[in-house]
Write an enzyme that holds these catalytic residues in place. Structure first.
Site, PDB file in Angstrom:
ATOM      1  N   HIS A 144       0.828  -1.217   0.000  1.00  0.00           N
ATOM      2  CA  HIS A 144       0.000   0.000   0.000  1.00  0.00           C
ATOM      3  C   HIS A 144       0.861   1.265   0.000  1.00  0.00           C
ATOM      4  O   HIS A 144       0.662   2.162  -0.824  1.00  0.00           O
ATOM      5  CB  HIS A 144      -0.921  -0.064   1.228  1.00  0.00           C
ATOM      6  CG  HIS A 144      -1.748   1.155   1.468  1.00  0.00           C
ATOM      7  ND1 HIS A 144      -3.112   1.174   1.292  1.00  0.00           N
ATOM      8  CD2 HIS A 144      -1.427   2.411   1.901  1.00  0.00           C
ATOM      9  CE1 HIS A 144      -3.586   2.381   1.587  1.00  0.00           C
ATOM     10  NE2 HIS A 144      -2.587   3.152   1.973  1.00  0.00           N
ATOM     11  N   GLU A 145       1.813   1.327   0.915  1.00  0.00           N
ATOM     12  CA  GLU A 145       2.655   2.540   1.002  1.00  0.00           C
ATOM     13  C   GLU A 145       3.489   2.709  -0.262  1.00  0.00           C
ATOM     14  O   GLU A 145       3.695   3.831  -0.727  1.00  0.00           O
ATOM     15  CB  GLU A 145       3.561   2.475   2.231  1.00  0.00           C
ATOM     16  CG  GLU A 145       2.834   2.449   3.572  1.00  0.00           C
ATOM     17  CD  GLU A 145       1.853   3.569   3.759  1.00  0.00           C
ATOM     18  OE1 GLU A 145       2.047   4.666   3.174  1.00  0.00           O
ATOM     19  OE2 GLU A 145       0.863   3.362   4.481  1.00  0.00           O
ATOM     20  N   HIS A 148       1.540   4.445  -2.851  1.00  0.00           N
ATOM     21  CA  HIS A 148       1.643   5.912  -2.744  1.00  0.00           C
ATOM     22  C   HIS A 148       2.962   6.395  -3.337  1.00  0.00           C
ATOM     23  O   HIS A 148       3.008   7.382  -4.069  1.00  0.00           O
ATOM     24  CB  HIS A 148       1.587   6.361  -1.276  1.00  0.00           C
ATOM     25  CG  HIS A 148       0.259   6.191  -0.610  1.00  0.00           C
ATOM     26  ND1 HIS A 148      -0.930   6.577  -1.173  1.00  0.00           N
ATOM     27  CD2 HIS A 148      -0.066   5.696   0.620  1.00  0.00           C
ATOM     28  CE1 HIS A 148      -1.919   6.319  -0.340  1.00  0.00           C
ATOM     29  NE2 HIS A 148      -1.423   5.774   0.766  1.00  0.00           N
TER      30      HIS A 148
HETATM   31  N1  ARG Z   1      -3.389   3.569   6.871  1.00  0.00           N
HETATM   32  C1  ARG Z   1      -2.176   3.463   6.134  1.00  0.00           C
HETATM   33  C2  ARG Z   1      -2.083   4.535   5.042  1.00  0.00           C
HETATM   34  O1  ARG Z   1      -2.972   5.289   4.794  1.00  0.00           O
HETATM   35  C3  ARG Z   1      -1.940   2.076   5.583  1.00  0.00           C
HETATM   36  C4  ARG Z   1      -3.093   1.172   5.382  1.00  0.00           C
HETATM   37  C5  ARG Z   1      -2.615  -0.210   5.025  1.00  0.00           C
HETATM   38  N2  ARG Z   1      -3.677  -1.197   5.068  1.00  0.00           N
HETATM   39  C6  ARG Z   1      -3.434  -2.507   5.236  1.00  0.00           C
HETATM   40  N3  ARG Z   1      -4.408  -3.376   5.202  1.00  0.00           N
HETATM   41  N4  ARG Z   1      -2.243  -2.940   5.458  1.00  0.00           N
HETATM   42  O2  ARG Z   1      -1.103   4.709   4.342  1.00  0.00           O
HETATM   43 ZN    ZN Z   2      -2.437   5.132   2.436  1.00  0.00          ZN
END
Ligand code: ARG
Ligand code: ZN
Ligand code: CA
Length: 232
Positions: A144-145, A148
Site C-alpha cells: 500500500h505505502e 503511494h
Molecule cells: N493507513 C495506512 C495509510 O494510509 C496504511 C493502510 C494499510 N492497510 C493494510 N491493510 N495494510 O497509508
Molecule cells: Zn495510504
C-alpha cells in the site's frame, strides 16, 4: 503494462535494541515482505530488489518517527541513499499514543523534487508477514505505502464526486473501508461496488488482492515522469 523495471530497495531497520521484539527484525522477514510485494506488483511488470539492509539502534527514532517530526528528518538525512528511482524503506514502531493504529506513511513521486531527502516509505515493523498486528500482518502495508510512493491515491480519495483517485477503473468510494466484508456500496449513484479488495483501500491484509489496469497506467506515468524509468 510496464515490463522489466527493477526498483532497487534499501531497507533500514530502526530498533530499540538487539531483539526482534525491539524491532530488530530478521533478514528473512524482510525478504518475505519483499516477496509479498513482488507478487502483488507482478501484473505491472515492476519488481523490487533488495540492495542493502542497514540496522540502526535509536529508541527515539524507533518510537517517535511519525510523519512531519524532527525525528523523521533526522533519520532520513542520516540513512537515505540513492535518487528518485531508489526505494528507501524504514521499519519503526511509531508513537502509539499520538497515532494509535498508524501502520505507515509514504512520499509521493510528484513531490520528489521538493524534498528529495525525505523520499521513501516508513512502516511499522509489526506489519511484516507474521508480525504482531492482527489483520495487518500480511505485508500489505508495504504494498500500500509503495503504491503511494508510485503515485497512487487511496481509492476513497475525494469521495463520491469529482476525479476521486484520478483512476477511471476504480469505483468511487465515499470513505475508507475497514475489515473484509464485500458488498459495500458507499456511492450508490456511481457505477460499481466499493473497491474493498484494492491495495489502496484500508481493508484487512487478507482481503486485499488487486491493483487495476488504470492504476498500472498511473504508476507507469509516474515512473517515467518522476522516477526516471521507462522514458525511452
Ligand atoms: N493507513 C495506512 C495509510 O494510509 C496504511 C493502510 C494499510 N492497510 C493494510 N491493510 N495494510 O497509508
Ligand atoms: Zn495510504
Ligand atoms: Ca476512481
Amino acid at each position: 503494462p510496464f515490463p522489466g523495471v527493477v526498483i532497487p530497495v534499501y531497507w533500514h531497520v530502526i530498533n530499540a535494541g538487539p531483539d526482534v521484539s525491539d524491532g530488530n527484525i530478521r533478514d528473512c522477514e524482510i525478504v518475505a515482505n519483499i516477496n509479498v510485494m513482488n507478487n502483488d506488483y507482478a501484473g505491472s511488470g515492476i519488481q523490487f530488489s533488495i540492495k542493502n539492509i542497514t540496522r540502526t539502534t535509536n529508541a527515539k527514532w524507533f518510537h517517535s518517527v511519525d510523519q512531519g517530526t524532527t525525528y523523521e528528518t533526522a533519520m532520513k538525512r542520516t540513512l537515505r541513499v540513492g535518487g528518485a528511482d531508489t526505494l528507501n524503506i524504514y521499519t519503526v514502531a511509531f508513537d502509539e499514543i499520538e497515532n494509535p493504529g498508524l501502520l505507515g506513511y509514504a512520499t509521493f513521486p510528484m513531490y520528489y523534487e521538493d524534498a528529495p531527502q525525505d523520499d521513501g516509505v516508513v512502516i511499522s515493523h509489526l506489519t511484516l508477514p507474521g508480525g504482531a498486528l492482527p489483520r495487518y500482518n500480511g505485508g500489505r502495508t508495504l504494498t500500500h505505502e509503495t503504491g503511494h510512493w508510485l503515485g497512487l491515491y487511496h481509492t476513497f480519495q475525494g469521495g463520491c464526486d469529482g476525479p476521486g483517485d484520478f483512476v477511471d477503473d476504480t469505483p468511487a468510494e465515499a470513505s475508507a473501508f475497514s475489515g473484509c466484508m464485500k458488498g459495500r456500496d458507499s456511492c450508490p449513484q456511481d457505477p460499481g461496488l466499493d473497491p474493498i479488495s484494492n491495495y489502496m483501500d484500508y481493508s484487512d491484509d487478507a482481503c486485499m488482492n488487486q491493483f487495476t489496469p488504470g492504476q498500472w497506467d498511473r504508476i507507469a506515468a509516474a515512473m517515467s515522469l518522476f522516477r526516471g524509468a521507462g522514458a525511452t
